[in-house]
Design a protein around this motif. Sequence first.
Motif, PDB file in Angstrom:
ATOM      1  N   GLU A 476       1.120  -0.818  -0.021  1.00 51.26           N
ATOM      2  CA  GLU A 476       0.204   0.351  -0.041  1.00 51.26           C
ATOM      3  C   GLU A 476       1.017   0.730  -0.140  1.00 51.26           C
ATOM      4  OE1 GLU A 476      -3.193   0.004  -0.198  1.00 51.26           O
ATOM      5  OE2 GLU A 476      -3.580  -2.039   0.462  1.00 51.26           O
ATOM      6  N   ALA A 477       2.267   1.398  -0.683  1.00 46.10           N
ATOM      7  CA  ALA A 477       2.611   2.087  -1.226  1.00 46.10           C
ATOM      8  C   ALA A 477       2.906   3.806  -0.593  1.00 46.10           C
ATOM      9  CB  ALA A 477       4.229   1.830  -1.876  1.00 46.10           C
ATOM     10  N   THR A 478       1.548   3.885  -1.842  1.00 44.87           N
ATOM     11  CA  THR A 478       0.887   5.468  -2.509  1.00 44.87           C
ATOM     12  C   THR A 478      -0.658   5.458  -1.587  1.00 44.87           C
ATOM     13  OG1 THR A 478       0.086   4.502  -3.859  1.00 44.87           O
ATOM     14  CG2 THR A 478       2.274   5.189  -3.845  1.00 44.87           C
ATOM     15  N   SER A 479      -1.116   5.200  -0.542  1.00 45.89           N
ATOM     16  CA  SER A 479      -2.028   4.964  -0.242  1.00 45.89           C
ATOM     17  C   SER A 479      -3.468   6.468   1.035  1.00 45.89           C
ATOM     18  CB  SER A 479      -2.932   3.821   0.406  1.00 45.89           C
ATOM     19  OG  SER A 479      -2.101   3.695   1.690  1.00 45.89           O
ATOM     20  N   SER A 480      -1.839   6.617   1.698  1.00 43.05           N
ATOM     21  CA  SER A 480      -2.309   7.741   1.926  1.00 43.05           C
ATOM     22  C   SER A 480      -1.949   9.335   1.652  1.00 43.05           C
ATOM     23  CB  SER A 480      -1.176   7.123   3.515  1.00 43.05           C
ATOM     24  OG  SER A 480       0.082   7.517   3.261  1.00 43.05           O
ATOM     25  N   LEU A 481      -1.093   9.205   0.519  1.00 45.29           N
ATOM     26  CA  LEU A 481      -0.478  10.041  -0.220  1.00 45.29           C
ATOM     27  C   LEU A 481      -2.063  10.122  -1.757  1.00 45.29           C
ATOM     28  CD1 LEU A 481       2.696   8.810  -1.597  1.00 45.29           C
ATOM     29  CD2 LEU A 481       2.068  10.362   0.370  1.00 45.29           C
ATOM     30  N   ASP A 482      -1.989  12.049  -2.106  1.00 46.80           N
ATOM     31  CA  ASP A 482      -2.992  12.761  -3.289  1.00 46.80           C
ATOM     32  C   ASP A 482      -2.372  12.134  -3.996  1.00 46.80           C
ATOM     33  OD1 ASP A 482      -0.945  14.463  -3.892  1.00 46.80           O
ATOM     34  OD2 ASP A 482      -0.695  15.353  -2.380  1.00 46.80           O
ATOM     35  N   THR A 483      -3.958  11.638  -5.396  1.00 48.19           N
ATOM     36  CA  THR A 483      -3.042  11.390  -6.503  1.00 48.19           C
ATOM     37  C   THR A 483      -2.122  11.530  -7.308  1.00 48.19           C
ATOM     38  OG1 THR A 483      -5.620  11.107  -6.447  1.00 48.19           O
ATOM     39  CG2 THR A 483      -4.418  10.631  -8.874  1.00 48.19           C
ATOM     40  N   LYS A 484      -1.584  12.930  -7.271  1.00 39.81           N
ATOM     41  CA  LYS A 484      -0.542  13.269  -7.975  1.00 39.81           C
ATOM     42  C   LYS A 484       0.547  13.319  -7.722  1.00 39.81           C
ATOM     43  CE  LYS A 484       1.084  18.064  -9.445  1.00 39.81           C
ATOM     44  NZ  LYS A 484       1.140  19.458  -9.671  1.00 39.81           N
ATOM     45  N   LEU A 485       0.921  13.002  -6.336  1.00 38.84           N
ATOM     46  CA  LEU A 485       1.843  12.603  -5.843  1.00 38.84           C
ATOM     47  C   LEU A 485       2.414  11.657  -5.643  1.00 38.84           C
ATOM     48  CD1 LEU A 485       4.701  12.918  -3.842  1.00 38.84           C
ATOM     49  CD2 LEU A 485       3.136  13.534  -1.661  1.00 38.84           C
ATOM     50  N   SER A 486       0.999  10.255  -5.873  1.00 43.91           N
ATOM     51  CA  SER A 486       1.475   8.844  -6.080  1.00 43.91           C
ATOM     52  C   SER A 486       2.028   8.561  -7.353  1.00 43.91           C
ATOM     53  CB  SER A 486      -0.482   8.313  -5.849  1.00 43.91           C
ATOM     54  OG  SER A 486      -0.533   6.619  -6.128  1.00 43.91           O
ATOM     55  N   GLN A 487       1.287   9.112  -8.384  1.00 45.25           N
ATOM     56  CA  GLN A 487       1.612   8.955  -9.363  1.00 45.25           C
ATOM     57  C   GLN A 487       3.641   9.209  -9.242  1.00 45.25           C
ATOM     58  OE1 GLN A 487      -0.599  11.321 -12.078  1.00 45.25           O
ATOM     59  NE2 GLN A 487      -2.083   9.941 -12.421  1.00 45.25           N
ATOM     60  N   LYS A 488       3.517  10.240  -9.019  1.00 44.17           N
ATOM     61  CA  LYS A 488       5.132  10.495  -9.070  1.00 44.17           C
ATOM     62  C   LYS A 488       5.908   9.082  -8.113  1.00 44.17           C
ATOM     63  CE  LYS A 488       4.939  16.018  -8.902  1.00 44.17           C
ATOM     64  NZ  LYS A 488       5.214  16.516  -8.881  1.00 44.17           N
ATOM     65  N   ILE A 489       5.741   9.036  -6.807  1.00 46.97           N
ATOM     66  CA  ILE A 489       6.037   7.665  -6.584  1.00 46.97           C
ATOM     67  C   ILE A 489       6.517   6.707  -7.038  1.00 46.97           C
ATOM     68  CG2 ILE A 489       5.880   6.860  -4.135  1.00 46.97           C
ATOM     69  CD1 ILE A 489       6.857   9.242  -3.240  1.00 46.97           C
ATOM     70  N   HIS A 490       5.257   5.988  -7.777  1.00 48.20           N
ATOM     71  CA  HIS A 490       5.074   4.994  -8.536  1.00 48.20           C
ATOM     72  C   HIS A 490       5.391   4.962  -9.360  1.00 48.20           C
ATOM     73  CE1 HIS A 490       1.359   3.509  -6.898  1.00 48.20           C
ATOM     74  NE2 HIS A 490       1.620   2.376  -6.385  1.00 48.20           N
ATOM     75  N   ALA A 491       5.684   6.030 -10.297  1.00 50.56           N
ATOM     76  CA  ALA A 491       7.349   6.226 -11.267  1.00 50.56           C
ATOM     77  C   ALA A 491       8.566   6.006 -11.001  1.00 50.56           C
ATOM     78  CB  ALA A 491       6.601   7.608 -12.248  1.00 50.56           C
TER      79      ALA A 491
END
Length: 529
Positions: A476-491
């Motif tokens: 759940e690496a980005t579940s606590s982040l907003d969508t924009k930041l989640s995309q950057k983290i995944h990238a």
Amino acid sequence: MALKYAKKWKLFLFLFISILDSFQSVFLAYLLKVFISFAEKPTGNLPGLTIFAISGLSLFSIIGILFQYSFLNLIHDINIKIKEIATDQIIDINDQANLDASFMTNDLKQIEASKVVAELKIVNYILKFLTAIITAVIASWFISLIFFIAAIVPALVQNFAGKKISANSKKWEKANSNYTITVTETINGSTIFSLYNSENSIAQRLIKRAREMEDALQSTNLAKGIANELTSFAAYCFGMIIPFSVGVYLITIGNITLSTFMMIVQLSNNFVNPIVNIFMCVNDIKTTTPIWTKFIKIQKYKKPKQTSDNSSIPVFNNLSLTNATIHFDNQTIFKKVNLVIKQGEKILLQAPSGWGKSTLLKVLLGKYKLDSGTYLINGEKANGNWNKDHELFALINQQPFILNDTIEYNITLGQKVTQQELNKAVSKAGLEELVRKKGYQYQVGLGGKNLSGGQNQRIEIARALLKQRQILLADEATSSLDTKLSQKIHAAFLKEFPGTVIEVAHHIAKDEVSMFNRQIDLETNNKSN
């Protein structure tokens, strides 16, 4: 015995100095006899005798200072060694041993105060007893025997009280652990408690735990106090009154002189009191029995040998789960899960909250063992085989694990790496700007409070990239982040991590799903099997 953790030469030095220190009582008893003899029949040089007495006491004062230094130095070394052992083992077996913060703080401090100190004191008391009793027997074996027999009674009183003290100490250890856990929970949940206006009920919960701990501590100390008072009463009656009566009678019939009797009385303090004090120390040691038992249990744990030789780590080709099932406390977490993941794939595993996704990752890591089914890596059994397989994996948590330390330490975890390796991991994780502004030695604060959620998450990514493991697990690496930041983290970790990526999540945006090679619905997969 805690003393086995002391350096041998320091322990022998302590014994040698203790032997010298124990002769002080003999010297004082001898002085008492000489001065009383001089008072009864003045012969010789009184000023010379006085100078002799002061010189001797000065020498024993120096010995006493050396004794204190040796005593405290041993305590210091033993405490450090015990903490080293506990620290080394707690990291590996904390899940199995059910250890908490109170063990490393309160419990180990209790061992220091009531076991290590008591054991050293017992050694010193034994030496004082031996030197005093031998000297007294030489002066008058009969009176010495009376004093010795009289000393047994208070010792028996102390021994009788020991079982009650041990039982109470077990209750205190449990209550103290519960209190420490509650304090930690109360501090960590302060925001939630304030949000839901539950401060009063939570405060009462903490006060209740504090009262339970203090009640248990009071019971333990009361048992010790009563035992000590009864021992003192027995010591005065049997260790002083009765022997004095016998001694006075022997003086009146001319069997011994007053000076000899007073010398034995002075010596008796050092073979009666040590016996009483030894049993008091034994009772102190008994209060630490449950804690020491726990320490011995983790100390016996054999830490598996780890190698930094990357040549021994196999090249990952594939892993598979077949009918994988796991239970906790008679509850099924998941069952009959089937997966096949190949080298280099970027896999997204989806399932609703509570399905057991984090448990599944711990199975892949080898931390948990399947109750049924098979888990293979490169076609070989890997079920619960943490020691063999964990170096294939890196991990990114939903809540980043951040230490109250520097940016550099959080990335390297204190391990030595080259500056080039560190800079490369920081660059790939997107932390260059932060490092440029703050520097590697910037203190991130408790739980990373001085950084943003995204920066903390990138520290975890940099840590994973730095280790250059072959498989990256993301929980759940980005579940606590907003969508924009989640995309950057995944990238950041999907593009920069060269190996296999396995992420578990209950929800993820469509744009991010496209970054993966495959998407697997674990709940559907489970039902189909």
